[in-house]
Design an enzyme around this catalytic site. Structure first.
Site, mmCIF file in Angstrom:
data_model
loop_
_atom_site.group_PDB
_atom_site.id
_atom_site.type_symbol
_atom_site.label_atom_id
_atom_site.label_comp_id
_atom_site.label_asym_id
_atom_site.label_seq_id
_atom_site.Cartn_x
_atom_site.Cartn_y
_atom_site.Cartn_z
ATOM 1 N N HIS A 15 0.761 -1.250 0.000
ATOM 2 C CA HIS A 15 0.000 0.000 0.000
ATOM 3 C C HIS A 15 0.792 1.300 0.000
ATOM 4 C CE1 HIS A 15 -3.764 -2.112 0.368
ATOM 5 N NE2 HIS A 15 -3.290 -2.804 1.388
ATOM 6 N N HIS A 107 -3.581 -3.143 7.903
ATOM 7 C CA HIS A 107 -4.624 -3.374 6.899
ATOM 8 C C HIS A 107 -5.186 -2.047 6.417
ATOM 9 C CE1 HIS A 107 -7.944 -5.288 4.821
ATOM 10 N NE2 HIS A 107 -8.812 -4.576 5.526
#
Length: 114
Positions: A15, A107
């Site tokens: 990410h 996450h």
């Protein structure tokens, strides 16, 4: 390595990108084996254009497992809806909601506040 460290390493790979929005290419990035562990194209992935520091800062003083919103906006690229692994790419600036585990981002929950 402790579990949080491994999850943080994975989060960074999946990410966080140091590439500029102009240089970032969803098709090139998402077809890398790191994003296709089972040989399948991932349906959607959001990349944060940032160094790791400001992202990790979101989880400072986060004990246990908890979702936290960023206090600053980030430049984001979302790669989605692959047709034969060809992605559409959209850029935005927004807050992010991430899951923290013991001070580490683990996450990506969603774009925008939690």
């Amino acid at each position: 390595k402790p579990k949080e460290d491994r999850e943080w390493e994975k989060f960074k790979t999946k990410h966080i990108t140091s590439q500029s929005v102009a240089d970032f290419n969803c098709n090139r990035t998402m077809n890398d084996p790191a994003y296709t562990p089972d040989g399948q194209c991932k349906p959607v992935n959001t990349f944060i254009h940032s160094t790791t520091g400001p992202v990790k800062e979101i989880c400072r003083r986060a004990t246990g497992r908890v979702n936290k919103s960023s206090t600053q906006q980030f430049t984001l690229t979302t790669c989605k809806n692959p047709i034969r692994c060809k992605y559409s790419q959209s850029n935005t600036t927004n807050f992010i909601c991430i899951t923290c585990r013991d001070n580490y981002p683990v996450h990506f929950v969603k774009t925008g506040k939690c």
